[in-house]
Design a protein around this motif. Structure first.
Motif, PDB file in Angstrom:
ATOM      1  N   SER A   8       0.968  -1.295   0.007  1.00  0.00           N
ATOM      2  CA  SER A   8      -0.189   0.140  -0.058  1.00  0.00           C
ATOM      3  C   SER A   8       0.804   1.237  -0.041  1.00  0.00           C
ATOM      4  CB  SER A   8      -0.979   0.031   1.105  1.00  0.00           C
ATOM      5  OG  SER A   8      -0.201  -0.122   2.494  1.00  0.00           O
ATOM      6  N   PHE A  45      -1.868  -0.886  -3.459  1.00  0.00           N
ATOM      7  CA  PHE A  45      -2.672   0.320  -3.335  1.00  0.00           C
ATOM      8  C   PHE A  45      -1.995   1.569  -3.363  1.00  0.00           C
ATOM      9  CE2 PHE A  45      -5.063  -2.549  -0.189  1.00  0.00           C
ATOM     10  CZ  PHE A  45      -5.696  -3.311  -1.363  1.00  0.00           C
ATOM     11  N   MET A  46      -2.623   2.791  -3.177  1.00  0.00           N
ATOM     12  CA  MET A  46      -2.007   3.913  -3.215  1.00  0.00           C
ATOM     13  C   MET A  46      -1.309   4.270  -1.743  1.00  0.00           C
ATOM     14  SD  MET A  46      -4.892   7.052  -3.973  1.00  0.00           S
ATOM     15  CE  MET A  46      -4.972   6.750  -5.728  1.00  0.00           C
ATOM     16  N   ASN A  94      -3.086  -1.518  -9.743  1.00  0.00           N
ATOM     17  CA  ASN A  94      -4.054  -1.221  -8.821  1.00  0.00           C
ATOM     18  C   ASN A  94      -5.280  -2.254  -8.999  1.00  0.00           C
ATOM     19  OD1 ASN A  94      -6.278   1.463  -7.602  1.00  0.00           O
ATOM     20  ND2 ASN A  94      -4.948  -0.246  -6.535  1.00  0.00           N
ATOM     21  N   ASP A 114     -10.234  -1.756  -5.059  1.00  0.00           N
ATOM     22  CA  ASP A 114      -9.137  -1.519  -6.202  1.00  0.00           C
ATOM     23  C   ASP A 114     -10.021  -0.624  -7.137  1.00  0.00           C
ATOM     24  OD1 ASP A 114      -7.911  -3.600  -4.820  1.00  0.00           O
ATOM     25  OD2 ASP A 114      -8.460  -5.150  -6.038  1.00  0.00           O
ATOM     26  N   ALA A 148     -10.144   5.095  -6.148  1.00  0.00           N
ATOM     27  CA  ALA A 148      -9.577   6.576  -6.064  1.00  0.00           C
ATOM     28  C   ALA A 148      -8.845   6.726  -7.305  1.00  0.00           C
ATOM     29  CB  ALA A 148      -8.751   6.500  -4.676  1.00  0.00           C
ATOM     30  N   THR A 149      -8.060   5.609  -7.908  1.00  0.00           N
ATOM     31  CA  THR A 149      -7.338   5.958  -9.001  1.00  0.00           C
ATOM     32  C   THR A 149      -8.000   6.411 -10.118  1.00  0.00           C
ATOM     33  OG1 THR A 149      -5.992   4.036  -8.185  1.00  0.00           O
ATOM     34  CG2 THR A 149      -5.629   4.822 -10.366  1.00  0.00           C
ATOM     35  N   ASP A 195     -10.588   5.845  -0.736  1.00  0.00           N
ATOM     36  CA  ASP A 195      -9.656   4.994  -1.325  1.00  0.00           C
ATOM     37  C   ASP A 195     -10.035   3.677  -0.441  1.00  0.00           C
ATOM     38  OD1 ASP A 195      -7.635   3.906  -2.432  1.00  0.00           O
ATOM     39  OD2 ASP A 195      -6.104   4.487  -1.131  1.00  0.00           O
ATOM     40  N   SER A 217      -3.109   8.694  -1.092  1.00  0.00           N
ATOM     41  CA  SER A 217      -4.277   9.303  -0.943  1.00  0.00           C
ATOM     42  C   SER A 217      -4.567  10.696  -0.359  1.00  0.00           C
ATOM     43  CB  SER A 217      -5.584   8.509  -0.323  1.00  0.00           C
ATOM     44  OG  SER A 217      -5.158   8.289   1.085  1.00  0.00           O
ATOM     45  N   THR A 248     -16.113  -0.024  -9.147  1.00  0.00           N
ATOM     46  CA  THR A 248     -15.313   1.123  -9.509  1.00  0.00           C
ATOM     47  C   THR A 248     -16.182   1.717 -10.607  1.00  0.00           C
ATOM     48  OG1 THR A 248     -13.265   0.248  -8.445  1.00  0.00           O
ATOM     49  CG2 THR A 248     -13.135   2.081 -10.400  1.00  0.00           C
ATOM     50  N   ASN A 278      -9.050  10.581   1.012  1.00  0.00           N
ATOM     51  CA  ASN A 278      -8.360   9.568   1.668  1.00  0.00           C
ATOM     52  C   ASN A 278      -9.406   8.379   2.077  1.00  0.00           C
ATOM     53  OD1 ASN A 278      -7.630   8.755   5.011  1.00  0.00           O
ATOM     54  ND2 ASN A 278      -6.074   8.299   3.352  1.00  0.00           N
TER      55      ASN A 278
END
Length: 357
Positions: free
Chosen positions: A55, A218-219, A210, A166, A169-170, A163, A224, A308, A160
């Motif tokens: 992550s 993960f980011m 991701n 998967d 958030a991206t 997120d 995030s 997503t 934040n």
């Protein structure tokens, strides 16, 4: 319409592919380091995975940001990097610490305040006119400065919180930075356009990992918190300009509503979840599985990719809905439509939560 030169087009193309290539080849390095050092995210009852996943994708994001902004300042000198880089670095370090050892909410908020203060030292991020939004035009710093702090800190934490699965958030980040690239193109702010295009390319490359089955990452808070800060910076930077002169298709007082519609999912979901937790006598930051993505997955049995895609299309649909609203209707009508949709959608999510329980 603004004319874009071949030179500018080439520069933006290079920034897009630069962000893509850097992220595509640096992310596997981060994954390898995380696995060797076993720096995995802790699993909990609200986790959407049953196995440990790296992550620290935000490490790659920060590298892309530093290189992109530094190069953009060489092409189009604005002298904003001296304020942006220290502020963004604080957010990156705080996110990194949160992923490694954890950090208390109060210390996280204090770091966000310090980073925001450094950003606001630049005159390019100081709002002095709301152009009729909420009936306000030229405004006192006593009013607009606390409001600006609230906007930045709220959105950092809102992004934040979104997120959670998967790609979500991206995918949203890709959409947001593409939107801001178009917005800053209208302003002829080539540094911001270049930075946005680098981030779009970066996110497109990051989606490959991701959403991967064998090289997933993960980011994390490292990414995030940092990305949430950069998006909030884009909003404040735009609101600090004489934007009505560059957006002739919309009522000036409706433009903030339109930006809210673009950022609808994290803004709406955070407010809804905070209110629900407070109504139950819990801390607004207490974890649960009541975010939009959790409710969709649990109620309809959707995969991460399916969830997503639906949330991304929902966010885009809300933006397309609000465009004619903000173009043809007055401020009160636009506000009522946005609030009405938000209220109806919150009732729908409440019904999903009850049926799931």
């Amino acid at each position: 319409m603004f004319h874009i030169s071949t030179y500018h087009l080439l520069v933006f193309f290079l920034f897009f592919w630069g962000g893509f290539v850097l992220c595509y080849f640096l992310t596997p390095v981060v994954i390898q380091v995380v696995k060797i050092k076993r720096l995995y995210e802790k699993l909990s009852e609200r986790s959407s995975h049953s196995q440990h996943v790296p992550s620290f994708g935000g490490v790659t994001f920060f590298v892309v940001f530093m290189i992109s902004l530094t190069l953009a300042e060489q092409f189009f000198v604005t002298n904003r990097a001296v304020y942006i880089i220290p502020a963004a670095t604080i957010m990156f370090v705080i996110g990194l610490k949160d992923d490694l050892t954890g950090i208390s909410p109060i210390n996280k908020i204090m770091a966000q305040i310090i980073a925001t203060t450094l950003l606001f030292l630049s005159s390019d991020f100081q709002i002095d006119n709301l152009h009729g939004f909420l009936g306000l035009y030229e405004v006192s710093p006593l009013l607009v400065v606390p409001l600006s702090y609230a906007v930045v800190i709220f959105f950092i934490n809102a992004f934040n919180l979104i997120d959670g699965i998967d790609g979500l958030a991206t995918a949203l980040g890709t959409y947001y930075f593409f939107f801001f690239a178009l917005l800053y193109y209208r302003l002829e702010d080539w540094v911001m356009v270049s930075l946005c295009m680098a981030f779009v390319g970066m996110f497109v490359a990051f989606l490959r990992y991701n959403l991967s089955a064998d090289k997933k990452i993960f980011m994390g808070d490292t990414g995030s918190l940092f990305i949430g800060f950069i998006i909030a910076m884009m909003v404040i930077g735009f609101m600090s300009t004489d934007y009505p002169a560059y957006t002739p298709g919309l009522y000036p007082q409706n433009i903030p509503f339109f930006i809210i519609s673009v950022l609808f999912i994290p803004v709406f979901d955070s407010i809804r979840v905070f209110v629900a937790r407070a109504a139950e006598g819990r801390s607004p930051f207490s974890p649960d599985r009541n975010h939009i993505h959790h409710l969709f997955m649990d109620r309809y049995g959707l995969t991460h990719r399916q969830t997503t895609l639906r949330i991304l299309l929902l966010n885009i649909g809300i933006t397309l809905l609000m465009w004619p609203v903000c173009k043809y209707l007055h401020q009160m009508q636009a506000a009522l439509i946005l609030l009405g949709f938000s209220f109806a959608f919150s009732l729908y999510l409440r019904s999903l939560r009850r049926s799931r329980n």
